[in-house]
Design an enzyme around this catalytic site. Structure first.
Site, PDB file in Angstrom:
ATOM      1  N   ASP A  77      25.611  28.693  69.153  1.00  0.00           N
ATOM      2  CA  ASP A  77      27.209  28.165  69.215  1.00  0.00           C
ATOM      3  C   ASP A  77      27.758  29.424  68.710  1.00  0.00           C
ATOM      4  OD1 ASP A  77      29.835  27.728  68.691  1.00  0.00           O
ATOM      5  OD2 ASP A  77      29.469  26.193  66.884  1.00  0.00           O
ATOM      6  N   TRP A  94      29.903  24.940  60.271  1.00  0.00           N
ATOM      7  CA  TRP A  94      29.642  24.430  61.740  1.00  0.00           C
ATOM      8  C   TRP A  94      28.838  23.739  62.022  1.00  0.00           C
ATOM      9  CZ3 TRP A  94      33.693  22.681  63.519  1.00  0.00           C
ATOM     10  CH2 TRP A  94      34.957  23.090  63.885  1.00  0.00           C
ATOM     11  N   LYS A  97      38.831  32.002  70.517  1.00  0.00           N
ATOM     12  CA  LYS A  97      38.678  32.972  69.560  1.00  0.00           C
ATOM     13  C   LYS A  97      39.289  34.367  69.566  1.00  0.00           C
ATOM     14  CE  LYS A  97      37.047  29.779  65.958  1.00  0.00           C
ATOM     15  NZ  LYS A  97      38.231  29.556  65.434  1.00  0.00           N
TER      16      LYS A  97
END
Ligand SMILES: Cc1ncc(COP(=O)(O)O)c(C=O)c1O
Length: 345
Positions: free
Chosen positions: A157, A90, A181
């Protein structure tokens, strides 16, 4: 996953939201009821994360992948370079998304089993910001050492781990996370940004994508994702009632430790992540060969243990134990792993 009590509350909101006689599905973002929901969500986030004064909390559309691209548009100002710590899939994607907009300096690069620690980041003073990813969901790695305050703004992030543990927010200048999430449903991205990082957006940045304009308009330059915001407000209330982030951390650690323990005891399951770098949210492991991985997933699914496949680029197995995953699910997985090893190992 969402806790059953949250699902039930949202189901009631679908019929009658906040005793308005209207469904959440049809509630205008300008309504008194939605304004109250948005305010409640913000209050809970501020309390849970102990966000100091001088930060804005934005509730935006887009998902973390869109916000990768929005970061340089919003934060470069007069500068032409940004730092990225590459710790996995990511953070690599975030760095690639920034390349069309600026020079990308890779401050440190991890490997698939360990994250480079803050002391090893080589951050350029010419950079507008330094970007990190605190939890790499594909590799199952997590940063467990908060960086000291650095010389350039620190941007994180936290899609996988925001609201799963206490955070030293004052060390960060911007934190962003997709909601799906740990705080509800897809469609919402939380952006927490320090006031002095605003006012740097590139000329021509579309208004709904401009953090400065969104901060001034309290996330209402355009329609916020109303349903996902309402789900997040319920989830935040649930986290608060459970006992807050210290308790979430204790439970998430307990759940992942139970799975790591069986992996470490066995020569059959293999975890690539080195113990000090392991994620307490995504436990990634492999069996001795891809055929056994497939068999494990098929038999687990038949037992009601769902969605255990690893990221498509990595393969193997991934047990994600986000906030709402109950300990009973983890116990069931651990029993299944023990039994599967006895039969196939
Ligand atoms: C750490 C991290 N960042 C970003 C993303 C991308 O989020 P989205 O699909 O909401 O754009 C993910 C998705 O799994 C992620 O785990």
């Amino acid at each position: 996953m969402l806790p059953p009590s949250v699902v039930e509350a949202v189901a009631r909101d679908m019929v009658d939201c906040a005793a308005s006689g209207r469904s959440l599905l049809g509630l205008p973002f300008t309504s008194r009821e939605f304004t109250e929901i948005l305010g409640r969500a913000e209050t809970y986030i501020r309390q849970l994360l102990a966000i100091p004064d001088g930060y804005h909390v934005l509730f935006l559309q887009g998902g973390a992948s869109s916000h990768f691209t929005l970061l340089p548009m919003n934060l470069l100002g007069n500068l032409r370079q940004a730092d990225y710590v590459e710790t996995g899939l990511w953070s690599h994607r975030a760095a690639e998304a920034a390349r069309p907009w600026c020079e990308v300096n890779i401050s440190a690069r991890g490997n698939r089993s360990a994250m480079p620690l803050p002391d090893d980041w080589q951050i350029s003073a010419q950079s507008a910001y330094c970007h990190i990813t605190t939890n790499e969901t594909a590799e199952g790695l997590q940063l467990h050492t908060w960086p000291e305050k650095i010389d350039v703004p620190l941007v994180a992030d936290m899609t996988a781990d925001l609201l799963t543990r206490p955070v030293l927010m004052e060390r960060f200048d911007l934190v962003y996370a997709s909601a799906q999430k740990n705080l509800g449903a897809a469609g919402l991205t939380i952006v927490i940004v320090r006031e002095d990082l605003l006012g740097k957006s590139r000329e021509g940045t579309p208004a709904p994508l401009d953090y400065t304009l969104q901060a001034t308009a309290h996330s209402k330059v355009n329609t916020p994702p109303t349903i996902a915001v309402a789900v997040a407000a319920r989830m935040l209330e649930w986290i608060t009632r459970q006992g807050g982030l210290a308790l979430m951390e204790e439970l998430n650690r307990k759940k992942s430790d139970a799975i790591y323990a069986i992996i470490d005891r066995s020569g059959f399951y293999r975890c690539n992540a080195a113990p000090p770098h392991r994620s307490m949210l995504n436990v990634c492991f492999k069996l001795p060969n891809a055929e056994l991985d497939k068999r494990f997933l098929a038999e687990a699914t038949a037992e009601g243990l769902l969605d255990l496949g690893g990221h498509v680029d990595i393969g193997g197995i991934r047990a994600s134990v986000y906030n709402a995953v109950p300990e009973q699910s983890v116990s069931k997985l651990v029993s299944f792993m023990t039994e599967f090893e006895a039969r196939r190992g």
